[in-house]
Motif scaffolding. Structure first.
Motif, PDB file in Angstrom:
ATOM      1  N   ASN A 258     -17.906 -74.476  85.510  1.00 47.33           N
ATOM      2  CA  ASN A 258     -18.961 -73.510  85.842  1.00 47.33           C
ATOM      3  C   ASN A 258     -19.170 -72.460  84.755  1.00 47.33           C
ATOM      4  O   ASN A 258     -19.889 -71.493  84.957  1.00 47.33           O
ATOM      5  CB  ASN A 258     -18.641 -72.810  87.173  1.00 47.33           C
ATOM      6  N   GLU A 259     -18.549 -72.654  83.596  1.00 44.51           N
ATOM      7  CA  GLU A 259     -18.713 -71.740  82.473  1.00 44.51           C
ATOM      8  C   GLU A 259     -19.387 -72.463  81.320  1.00 44.51           C
ATOM      9  O   GLU A 259     -19.333 -73.697  81.217  1.00 44.51           O
ATOM     10  CB  GLU A 259     -17.369 -71.182  82.005  1.00 44.51           C
TER      11      GLU A 259
ATOM     12  N   VAL B 149     -28.297 -52.902  85.946  1.00 45.47           N
ATOM     13  CA  VAL B 149     -27.683 -53.783  84.956  1.00 45.47           C
ATOM     14  C   VAL B 149     -27.188 -55.040  85.664  1.00 45.47           C
ATOM     15  O   VAL B 149     -26.465 -54.943  86.663  1.00 45.47           O
ATOM     16  CB  VAL B 149     -26.502 -53.095  84.235  1.00 45.47           C
ATOM     17  N   PRO B 150     -27.575 -56.242  85.211  1.00 41.22           N
ATOM     18  CA  PRO B 150     -27.131 -57.474  85.865  1.00 41.22           C
ATOM     19  C   PRO B 150     -25.633 -57.676  85.762  1.00 41.22           C
ATOM     20  O   PRO B 150     -24.928 -56.929  85.069  1.00 41.22           O
ATOM     21  CB  PRO B 150     -27.904 -58.567  85.117  1.00 41.22           C
TER      22      PRO B 150
ATOM     23  N   ALA C 114     -22.969 -68.043  85.005  1.00 47.46           N
ATOM     24  CA  ALA C 114     -24.392 -67.706  85.067  1.00 47.46           C
ATOM     25  C   ALA C 114     -24.583 -66.227  85.385  1.00 47.46           C
ATOM     26  O   ALA C 114     -23.772 -65.600  86.068  1.00 47.46           O
ATOM     27  CB  ALA C 114     -25.090 -68.561  86.116  1.00 47.46           C
ATOM     28  N   GLN C 115     -25.672 -65.661  84.884  1.00 52.59           N
ATOM     29  CA  GLN C 115     -25.997 -64.253  85.105  1.00 52.59           C
ATOM     30  C   GLN C 115     -26.674 -64.056  86.453  1.00 52.59           C
ATOM     31  O   GLN C 115     -27.522 -64.853  86.859  1.00 52.59           O
ATOM     32  CB  GLN C 115     -26.914 -63.765  83.980  1.00 52.59           C
TER      33      GLN C 115
ATOM     34  N   PHE D  39     -13.316 -60.698  81.351  1.00 52.74           N
ATOM     35  CA  PHE D  39     -13.981 -59.580  82.026  1.00 52.74           C
ATOM     36  C   PHE D  39     -14.696 -60.146  83.243  1.00 52.74           C
ATOM     37  O   PHE D  39     -15.520 -61.059  83.109  1.00 52.74           O
ATOM     38  CB  PHE D  39     -14.975 -58.889  81.089  1.00 52.74           C
ATOM     39  N   CYS D  40     -14.407 -59.596  84.413  1.00 47.17           N
ATOM     40  CA  CYS D  40     -14.963 -60.121  85.657  1.00 47.17           C
ATOM     41  C   CYS D  40     -16.025 -59.185  86.226  1.00 47.17           C
ATOM     42  O   CYS D  40     -15.869 -57.954  86.171  1.00 47.17           O
ATOM     43  CB  CYS D  40     -13.855 -60.345  86.686  1.00 47.17           C
ATOM     44  N   ASN D  41     -17.077 -59.786  86.778  1.00 51.46           N
ATOM     45  CA  ASN D  41     -18.181 -59.030  87.384  1.00 51.46           C
ATOM     46  C   ASN D  41     -18.668 -57.921  86.466  1.00 51.46           C
ATOM     47  O   ASN D  41     -18.805 -56.767  86.855  1.00 51.46           O
ATOM     48  CB  ASN D  41     -17.743 -58.457  88.739  1.00 51.46           C
ATOM     49  N   ASP D  42     -18.934 -58.284  85.250  1.00 50.95           N
ATOM     50  CA  ASP D  42     -19.324 -57.337  84.219  1.00 50.95           C
ATOM     51  C   ASP D  42     -20.563 -57.869  83.508  1.00 50.95           C
ATOM     52  O   ASP D  42     -21.042 -58.979  83.805  1.00 50.95           O
ATOM     53  CB  ASP D  42     -18.172 -57.143  83.228  1.00 50.95           C
TER      54      ASP D  42
END
Length: 444
Positions: free
Chosen positions: A118-119, A157-158, A142-143, A181-184
Motif C-alpha cells: 500500500n506504499e 493541510v492534507p 495515498a494522500q 512519519f505517521c498521519n503527517d
C-alpha cells in the motif's frame, strides 16, 4: 602576459597539458574545459531499454537511479562510459547493433524492494550524500484531503497515513536505516520537503509545523538531533511541565511562532524612536496585523550553514499548492543554537533581492566537502549568468513583481541544479528556455 588558444582538437589539448601547468587551485577548472571538445552531437533513438522510470544521475556520475513502473522497487545502474566511437560525422549505420541496447552503456548493480503493497516510492524524491555514496529515498501511502484535524495539526493541510525515508548505500543497495512519519504531510515532490547539507537533513512537517533535523552518522544511521516547532530548545517542554504550565490543547503558540512574533514586535518597536508615537506605530504596524502573523505557517526550509536555517513563512493555501508567486510570504534566518530569528524579510523586499543578486552562492549552501556542487554557475560567480539576470531584470515591466518572481525560488530546493560542465556558463553559453530534457525511448 601570454594567452593560449584552446585547441579544438582533443589530442592536441592533451599534448599541451604536458607542458602547460594550470594556476594553483585551477586544476579542476582546466579539466572541465576539456568538455569543450566532448560535446554530445548525436542521439540514438528507439533503444532497447528496461521499462523503468529513470530519476537522475548522481552528481559524481557514478550511479543512475531508476524506479520500477509500479513504484515499488529501486534499481541502480553504473555507467559503462565510452563504448563506441566513429570517424568524422556519426551515422547510425556506422554503429554496431549493440549500440542500440541500453545494457551496452549501463550495468545494473541491483534491484531492491522499498515500498510495501500500500506504499509507493516517490519518484521525484532523491538526495545523494556524496562522501559516503548514500542515497535518501522516500515512500508514502495515498494522500487524504478530508482527514480530521488532530491535536496540533494545521487545518487545511492534507494527511498521509505513513511517510518513510530510507537511507540506502548505493554501492550495494543495503538499506542502512529508515525514519517513518505517521498521519503527517511532507512535500515530497522534487524533494521540496527535505534539505541535505553535509551530514544533516532537515525534514519539514507541514501538517504539524515541525522541522526535524536528522544527522546521518558514518555508520549509516539516521539520528534526530533537533526538533523545531512547538518547542525550540530541548528542555522547553520539561521546563513548562516542571512549572505547571504544560500546554493544554492550543493554549500556547508554538515556540517558533513566538520567536517570529517577538522579532516582528522588537523590529516595529525600534522603528519609531519617539516614545509618544511608538504605541500608535505598534498598533498600526504590529497589532493590526497580529492575526495575519499568527496564521503564518512554515512552507519550506533550507540550511544556510550548520547553525542557520532559511525558513519561508506564508499562508496555508500557499504551503500546500505549488503556485506561490502571488502569495504574501516572509523569509526568516533562524539560528538553531540560540533559537533566535536573526533577520526577517518580506518576499517583495529590495534588500533581500540585493543580497540574492550579489551573494547567490550563500543561498545555495554548497557543502565545503562537495567536489561538484561548488562548480554550479550563478550570477554571483559568473559574469555571463549576471548578464542574463540583468537582461531579464531590465525587461521586467514591474520591479516589485520581478522581485517577487525571483524570491519565489527561495529557499532553494536541494540538489536541484546540475554541476555538469555542459551547464557551466564559463565554458558554454545557452538559454535555459531552450533546454529539452529527453525521455529514454524504448524500442517498440
Amino acid at each position: 602576459m601570454v594567452g593560449f588558444f584552446r585547441s579544438g582538437n582533443l589530442a592536441s589539448r592533451v599534448f599541451d597539458r604536458q607542458f602547460l601547468s594550470p594556476r594553483p587551485g585551477a586544476t579542476v577548472n582546466t579539466v572541465r574545459q576539456f568538455y569543450e571538445n566532448l560535446v554530445p552531437s548525436y542521439t540514438i533513438y528507439d533503444i532497447d531499454c528496461p521499462d523503468y522510470s529513470f530519476r537522475k544521475f548522481t552528481d559524481d556520475g557514478k550511479y543512475l537511479v531508476a524506479f520500477s513502473r509500479n513504484h515499488q522497487d529501486l534499481i541502480v545502474y553504473r555507467p559503462i562510459w565510452l563504448t563506441f566511437s566513429c570517424h568524422e560525422e556519426c551515422d547510425s549505420h556506422d554503429l554496431p547493433a549493440n549500440a542500440e541496447r541500453f545494457d551496452s552503456f549501463f550495468k545494473q548493480l541491483y534491484s531492491i524492494s522499498l515500498a510495501s503493497s500500500n506504499e509507493y516510492i516517490c519518484k521525484d524524491f532523491f538526495l545523494y550524500m556524496e562522501c559516503h555514496q548514500y542515497g535518501l529515498f522516500a515512500t508514502s501511502t495515498a494522500q487524504s484531503n478530508d482527514s480530521s484535524a488532530t491535536d496540533g495539526a494545521i487545518h487545511g493541510v492534507p494527511s498521509i497515513e505513513k511517510i518513510t525515508f530510507y537511507l540506502v548505500r548505493l554501492e550495494d543497495g543495503a538499506i542502512l536505516d529508515e525514519k517513518a512519519f505517521c498521519n503527517d504531510f511532507i512535500n515530497l515532490a522534487h524533494s521540496i520537503g527535505a534539505y541535505l547539507y553535509e551530514d544533516l537533513v532537515c525534514i519539514v512537517s507541514l501538517r504539524y509545523q515541525t522541522i526535524h533535523v536528522l544527522q546521518i552518522r558514518d555508520s549509516g544511521s539516521l539520528v534526530e538531533v533537533r526538533r523545531i516547532g512547538a518547542f525550540c530548545r530541548e528542555d522547553d517542554e520539561l521546563f513548562l511541565y516542571s512549572h505547571g504550565q504544560a500546554a493544554q490543547g492550543n493554549s500556547f503558540l508554538p515556540g517558533i511562532k513566538q520567536r517570529l512574533l517577538s522579532y516582528i514586535f522588537r523590529k516595529t518597536w525600534n522603528e519609531e524612536p519617539d516614545q509618544a508615537l511608538r504605541v500608535q506605530h505598534l498598533k498600526k504596524k504590529f497589532y493590526f496585523h497580529f492575526q495575519d502573523y499568527v496564521d503564518l505557517i512554515i512552507w519550506k526550509v533550507q540550511f544556510l550553514d550548520r547553525r542557520h536555517l532559511f525558513i519561508k513563512f506564508g499562508s496555508v493555501d500557499g504551503g500546500v499548492t505549488r503556485s506561490t508567486d502571488q502569495n504574501l510570504a516572509f523569509f526568516a534566518v533562524y539560528n538553531m543554537e540560540t533559537t533566535d530569528i536573526v533577520s526577517l524579510y518580506q518576499n517583495s523586499s529590495e534588500e533581500l533581492y540585493s543580497l540574492f543578486e550579489h551573494y547567490y552562492d550563500h543561498f545555495h549552501a554548497n557543502p565545503q566537502n562537495s567536489s561538484h556542487e561548488k562548480f554550479i554557475s550563478s550570477h554571483s560567480n559568473s559574469v555571463h549568468a549576471l548578464d542574463q539576470l540583468c537582461t531579464i531584470k531590465n525587461k521586467a515591466s514591474s520591479s516589485s513583481q520581478f522581485v517577487k518572481k525571483m524570491m519565489a525560488s527561495l529557499p532553494y530546493t536541494c540538489q536541484s541544479q546540475s554541476p555538469s560542465p555542459y551547464f557551466d556558463l564559463s565554458i558554454f553559453r545557452y538559454d535555459e528556455k531552450d533546454i529539452v530534457y529527453p525521455a529514454i525511448c524504448k524500442k517498440k
